[in-house]
Write a protein that holds these residues in place. Structure first.
Motif, PDB file in Angstrom:
ATOM      1  N   UNK A  72       0.831  -1.205   0.000  1.00 57.37           N
ATOM      2  CA  UNK A  72       0.000   0.000   0.000  1.00 57.37           C
ATOM      3  C   UNK A  72       0.867   1.258   0.000  1.00 57.37           C
ATOM      4  N   UNK A  73       1.889   1.274   0.858  1.00 56.71           N
ATOM      5  CA  UNK A  73       2.736   2.463   0.948  1.00 56.71           C
ATOM      6  C   UNK A  73       3.543   2.670  -0.332  1.00 56.71           C
ATOM      7  N   UNK A  74       3.933   1.581  -1.004  1.00 55.95           N
ATOM      8  CA  UNK A  74       4.642   1.721  -2.283  1.00 55.95           C
ATOM      9  C   UNK A  74       3.738   2.425  -3.302  1.00 55.95           C
ATOM     10  N   UNK A  75       2.433   2.111  -3.279  1.00 55.92           N
ATOM     11  CA  UNK A  75       1.494   2.801  -4.169  1.00 55.92           C
ATOM     12  C   UNK A  75       1.383   4.278  -3.837  1.00 55.92           C
ATOM     13  N   UNK A  76       1.381   4.600  -2.538  1.00 57.28           N
ATOM     14  CA  UNK A  76       1.353   5.997  -2.113  1.00 57.28           C
ATOM     15  C   UNK A  76       2.603   6.725  -2.591  1.00 57.28           C
ATOM     16  N   UNK A  77       3.759   6.099  -2.406  1.00 55.06           N
ATOM     17  CA  UNK A  77       5.024   6.721  -2.808  1.00 55.06           C
ATOM     18  C   UNK A  77       5.100   6.869  -4.325  1.00 55.06           C
ATOM     19  N   UNK A  78       4.543   5.901  -5.058  1.00 51.79           N
ATOM     20  CA  UNK A  78       4.562   5.972  -6.523  1.00 51.79           C
ATOM     21  C   UNK A  78       3.797   7.192  -7.021  1.00 51.79           C
ATOM     22  N   UNK A  79       2.791   7.630  -6.275  1.00 53.76           N
ATOM     23  CA  UNK A  79       1.970   8.762  -6.706  1.00 53.76           C
ATOM     24  C   UNK A  79       2.313  10.060  -5.978  1.00 53.76           C
ATOM     25  N   UNK A  80       2.426   9.977  -4.646  1.00 52.36           N
ATOM     26  CA  UNK A  80       2.622  11.182  -3.834  1.00 52.36           C
ATOM     27  C   UNK A  80       3.996  11.265  -3.195  1.00 52.36           C
ATOM     28  N   UNK A  81       4.914  10.430  -3.639  1.00 50.25           N
ATOM     29  CA  UNK A  81       6.258  10.432  -3.067  1.00 50.25           C
ATOM     30  C   UNK A  81       7.293  10.960  -4.043  1.00 50.25           C
ATOM     31  N   UNK A  82       8.407  11.403  -3.487  1.00 43.08           N
ATOM     32  CA  UNK A  82       9.511  11.919  -4.298  1.00 43.08           C
ATOM     33  C   UNK A  82      10.823  11.465  -3.676  1.00 43.08           C
ATOM     34  N   UNK A 135      17.075   3.391   2.616  1.00 46.57           N
ATOM     35  CA  UNK A 135      15.666   3.291   2.242  1.00 46.57           C
ATOM     36  C   UNK A 135      15.462   3.666   0.785  1.00 46.57           C
ATOM     37  N   UNK A 136      16.084   4.741   0.329  1.00 45.58           N
ATOM     38  CA  UNK A 136      15.924   5.183  -1.064  1.00 45.58           C
ATOM     39  C   UNK A 136      16.492   4.161  -2.037  1.00 45.58           C
ATOM     40  N   UNK A 137      17.576   3.497  -1.664  1.00 50.73           N
ATOM     41  CA  UNK A 137      18.152   2.448  -2.524  1.00 50.73           C
ATOM     42  C   UNK A 137      17.192   1.269  -2.646  1.00 50.73           C
ATOM     43  N   UNK A 138      16.529   0.928  -1.548  1.00 53.11           N
ATOM     44  CA  UNK A 138      15.548  -0.164  -1.592  1.00 53.11           C
ATOM     45  C   UNK A 138      14.372   0.207  -2.486  1.00 53.11           C
ATOM     46  N   UNK A 139      13.938   1.457  -2.395  1.00 52.99           N
ATOM     47  CA  UNK A 139      12.832   1.915  -3.236  1.00 52.99           C
ATOM     48  C   UNK A 139      13.245   1.954  -4.708  1.00 52.99           C
ATOM     49  N   UNK A 140      14.515   2.295  -4.980  1.00 53.71           N
ATOM     50  CA  UNK A 140      15.019   2.290  -6.359  1.00 53.71           C
ATOM     51  C   UNK A 140      14.839   0.920  -6.998  1.00 53.71           C
ATOM     52  N   UNK A 141      15.073  -0.139  -6.219  1.00 55.45           N
ATOM     53  CA  UNK A 141      14.936  -1.513  -6.726  1.00 55.45           C
ATOM     54  C   UNK A 141      13.487  -1.856  -7.049  1.00 55.45           C
ATOM     55  N   UNK A 142      12.553  -1.095  -6.473  1.00 56.90           N
ATOM     56  CA  UNK A 142      11.126  -1.323  -6.712  1.00 56.90           C
ATOM     57  C   UNK A 142      10.556  -0.327  -7.722  1.00 56.90           C
ATOM     58  N   UNK A 143      11.436   0.420  -8.385  1.00 58.39           N
ATOM     59  CA  UNK A 143      11.002   1.329  -9.447  1.00 58.39           C
ATOM     60  C   UNK A 143      10.772   2.758  -9.028  1.00 58.39           C
ATOM     61  N   UNK A 144      10.999   3.070  -7.744  1.00 52.10           N
ATOM     62  CA  UNK A 144      10.822   4.448  -7.275  1.00 52.10           C
ATOM     63  C   UNK A 144      12.173   5.147  -7.370  1.00 52.10           C
ATOM     64  N   UNK A 145      12.363   5.926  -8.420  1.00 52.81           N
ATOM     65  CA  UNK A 145      13.639   6.576  -8.678  1.00 52.81           C
ATOM     66  C   UNK A 145      13.433   8.091  -8.778  1.00 52.81           C
ATOM     67  N   UNK A 146      14.509   8.862  -8.695  1.00 57.15           N
ATOM     68  CA  UNK A 146      14.371  10.319  -8.862  1.00 57.15           C
ATOM     69  C   UNK A 146      13.781  10.670 -10.233  1.00 57.15           C
ATOM     70  N   UNK A 147      12.999  11.731 -10.267  1.00 52.94           N
ATOM     71  CA  UNK A 147      12.393  12.253 -11.507  1.00 52.94           C
ATOM     72  C   UNK A 147      11.602  11.150 -12.236  1.00 52.94           C
ATOM     73  N   UNK A 148      10.740  10.473 -11.490  1.00 52.91           N
ATOM     74  CA  UNK A 148      10.004   9.308 -11.990  1.00 52.91           C
ATOM     75  C   UNK A 148       8.689   9.639 -12.684  1.00 52.91           C
ATOM     76  N   UNK A 149       8.258  10.886 -12.646  1.00 49.03           N
ATOM     77  CA  UNK A 149       6.906  11.249 -13.066  1.00 49.03           C
ATOM     78  C   UNK A 149       6.507  10.679 -14.425  1.00 49.03           C
ATOM     79  N   UNK A 150       7.391  10.818 -15.424  1.00 51.01           N
ATOM     80  CA  UNK A 150       7.052  10.365 -16.776  1.00 51.01           C
ATOM     81  C   UNK A 150       7.656   9.011 -17.127  1.00 51.01           C
TER      82      UNK A 150
END
Length: 260
Positions: A72-82, A135-150
């Motif tokens: 659930x939180x990964x979905x939140x971060x994918x939309x409202x996270x940076x 934490x940010x490195x772990x999120x990178x592995x799940x597709x949450x990277x800097x400047x991810x909007x597009x």
């Protein structure tokens, strides 16, 4: 009871009795009674503050396969996270309960209220900031990277709990409403990543048997996924069938009359 099962985790994360009661939707006396019944010792105020300021990242945090709350939180971060290159994660949402839940999962740092900036917006926003390269490195592995909007990519379904992840997306950038003419349920979700929207639409069609309408918003680089009537109801029931405390309560209240 789902609320009861989350009590230990909220106490361990340093939340006060009042905060726990608000997040679970019960009274403070109920929280005290549950703690007594389960031999849970409530922390003192000093212990609560120390717990909230703890900067250690747990080994289990965002390690695939993700459980319900991390999905659930990964979905939140994918939309409202940076996520920033320096190792900072910022989550920003207009609903305080969403930010409190993210804080209960990650911990670290306090929640801030951001004043609206007219005329651009009149909405009050809340954010949760975490400074952690791990934490940010772990999120990178799940597709949450800097400047991810597009460029954000849809994660592999086997690495997470799909209904909880999609509910996180809707709790971030999704919308539920009721048509004033015929009282039918309407749902939509938007993204600046066309690839993400396409995979999301095909994935949801497989699990809900409902085909979404996908359209571009004017001449902008932004696409919207829409469901109407029975299709929106099918999506809502799939998203909330086994939803526990990890949900935007304001949005859930809109779809509640349509749930089985």
């Amino acid at each position: 009871m789902q609320a009861k099962s989350n009590l230990i985790e909220l106490v361990q994360n340093g939340f006060s009795t009042r905060e726990i009661a608000n997040m679970l939707g019960v009274g403070k006396s109920t929280v005290h009674r549950w703690c007594q019944e389960n031999n849970i010792i409530l922390s003192g105020r000093v212990e609560q503050l120390l717990s909230k300021r703890c900067t250690k990242i747990r080994d289990s945090l965002f390690h695939a396969p993700l459980d319900e709350k991390h999905s659930w939180l990964l979905g939140i971060i994918a939309t409202d996270g940076c996520v920033e290159d320096g190792g900072r994660l910022t989550i920003c949402n207009e609903d305080i309960d969403v930010i409190k839940l993210s804080h209960s999962i990650i911990g670290m740092r306090s929640i801030r209220c951001l004043s609206p900036r007219p005329p651009k917006t009149t909405a009050v926003l809340y954010n949760h900031i975490v400074n952690s390269r791990i934490l940010c490195n772990r999120l990178n592995l799940l597709g949450i990277v800097p400047r991810k909007t597009k460029t954000i990519q849809f994660p592999q379904p086997e690495k997470l709990s799909l209904p909880d992840y999609v509910r996180g997306l809707w709790d971030g950038d999704g919308c539920w409403s009721i048509d004033k003419r015929d009282r039918k349920l309407i749902s939509s979700f938007g993204s600046a990543s066309l690839q993400f929207i396409k995979v999301l639409a095909s994935t949801l069609q497989l699990v809900t048997s409902s085909k979404a309408q996908v359209r571009q918003r004017g001449d902008k680089y932004f696409w919207v996924l829409s469901y109407y009537g029975t299709k929106a109801i099918s999506l809502a029931n799939w998203l909330y069938e086994n939803a526990g405390m990890y949900a935007n309560q304001r949005k859930k209240s809109i779809v509640s009359p349509f749930l089985r």
